[in-house]
Design an enzyme around this catalytic site. Structure first.
Site: not given
Length: 445
Positions: A32, A71, A241
């Site tokens: 993440d 997310s 991302h």
């Protein structure tokens, strides 16, 4: 003569019907908030674990996420190959006016309702339905019953996994591969995102988090060899991302300075993207007030740019506010996201200094993609890909036929050792040829 021709035609039909590549095991990592330049060529010089993976496999220039660059929308785009407006997971925070139910970063009870998840079928559900064994570690959503299906094993995400949790997950996944218990294992790791939020993407704390991942990657490549899995296991690593710097002193847009918040039926999200549902009769008034605010763009649902692949989403609000890079939208100053310190007092210690969610074409929002294993080329650099492209690649190496999706096979097929092989599932030309040959066999019979 007819008999011999029939035998030859039958052999050709059977050869065309074979899968293009052998079915192998797949280990997937979702890191993440891991921005593309965290593993630039310069950065790799101090990251030996990642450097070895790059030399042994494939690295793309960068991965473009879906909008919004948050997310949950990208978790689902990665695993379905579909844009947000197709799979319907359009935000970290969503609201359904028809049921008055909310999705709040996956932590509230209603976040597990099929309402949010059944818009598309993720890869782990497809594999489970095909009687394949799927082990998932801290992966958001693995605890949810999606389309009536749960994975073989789900170690549920309840708080940010520690580095020890991460190491144990990697070791455990390799063990279940070795014992034949798993066909797919998926591991989620959040620390890079957390440190990027708390301290900023250029902070020493974020860099330490990347080094911690790098150490585990180095151990992983060693453990794969020790378990003799190198010829049967592909590994794919990606992020959802990137991250950009934000400033709390002069780049905050406080909505209560411009509108009466009581004129809103609902407000969801804060930061780069905020969703507004004006109260009945208040739409035009709210729109005309917020569209004059500097450093953000206001879209009525029908005016959202088509390139975002967002406006057709079921849960997209009538008004969407999108901040300029580095700016932060919030209801009021009291709603600014303090983060808690690690002491017993748990007092607010400071504002966060990094964020994501902005326009997906911004450089700072770019993510990573790496892959290595028996099906992938070695020391290969690939052009940029998009988040929806990865699904087809995962289907290919696991030997399942992909569901309809928005990904491009042409952008990822170059990564494979056998680039001439067909896309996942039988190619249209092969299917047509098989049909013709079957008709000929029937005539000869």
């Amino acid at each position: 003569m007819a008999g011999k021709l029939g035998v030859l035609l039958l052999a050709l039909v059977l050869s065309l019907a074979q899968p293009a590549s052998a079915r192998r095991k797949l280990l997937v990592f979702l890191l993440d908030g891991f921005r593309a330049d965290y593993i630039s060529d310069e950065a790799l010089e101090s990251l030996p674990g990642f450097k070895e993976i790059v030399s042994r496999g494939v690295k793309v220039d960068y991965l473009t996420p879906d909008f919004p660059t948050l997310s949950y929308p990208n978790y689902y785009s990665l695993m379905t190959g579909r844009h947000c407006e197709v799979h319907q997971m359009t935000g970290n925070y969503m609201w359904d006016p028809d049921t008055n139910k909310s999705f709040d970063l996956g932590i509230n009870r209603d976040s597990r309702l099929p309402l949010w998840w059944n818009g598309s079928e993720p890869l782990w559900v497809t594999l489970t339905k095909a009687k394949r064994k799927v082990y998932m570690y801290y992966w958001p959503g693995c605890e949810v019953e999606i389309l009536g299906v749960r994975p073989t094993y789900c170690l549920e995400y309840k708080s940010v996994p520690t580095d020890i949790n991460f190491v144990n997950a990697v070791s455990g996944a390799l063990d279940v591969f070795k014992s034949g218990q798993a066909d797919l294992a998926a591991i989620y790791y959040e620390r890079v995102d957390v440190e990027g939020h708390h301290y900023g993407p250029s902070s020493p704390q974020r860099k330490d988090a990347v080094k911690a991942v790098d150490t585990v990657m180095a151990y992983m490549t060693k453990w794969i060899q020790e378990r003799d899995l190198q010829d049967d296991l592909n590994v794919i690593i990606f992020s959802d991302h990137g991250m950009t710097d934000i400033s709390w002193t002069d780049k905050v847009i406080k909505l209560d300075n411009y509108i009466n918040l009581r004129d809103l039926q609902q407000l969801k999200g804060r930061g780069p993207v905020v969703s507004l549902w004006p109260a009945p009769g208040k739409h035009s008034e709210i729109y005309n007030k917020v569209r004059r605010v500097e450093h953000m763009t206001v879209y009525a649902k029908e005016d959202i740019p088509s390139r975002f692949y967002y406006k057709k989403g079921k849960f997209v609000s009538p008004l969407t506010l999108v901040a300029d890079e580095g700016w932060f939208i919030t209801e009021n100053r009291e709603s600014l996201p303090f983060w808690m310190n690690s002491t017993v007092t748990r007092k607010p210690e400071g504002w966060q200094w990094g964020w994501h969610g902005y326009d997906n074409e911004l450089r700072a929002m770019r993510g990573i993609f790496l892959a290595f294993g028996p099906d992938f080329k070695s020391d290969f650099r690939a052009a940029p890909i998009r988040v929806v492209d990865i699904y087809n690649l995962m289907c290919k190496v696991t030997g399942v036929t992909p569901l309809p999706n928005n990904g491009s096979w042409s952008r990822v097929m170059c990564m494979l050792k056998d680039p001439a092989s067909s896309a996942p599932g039988a190619p249209p030309c092969a299917c047509a040829l098989v049909t013709v040959l079957l008709v000929l066999l029937a005539i000869l019979a």
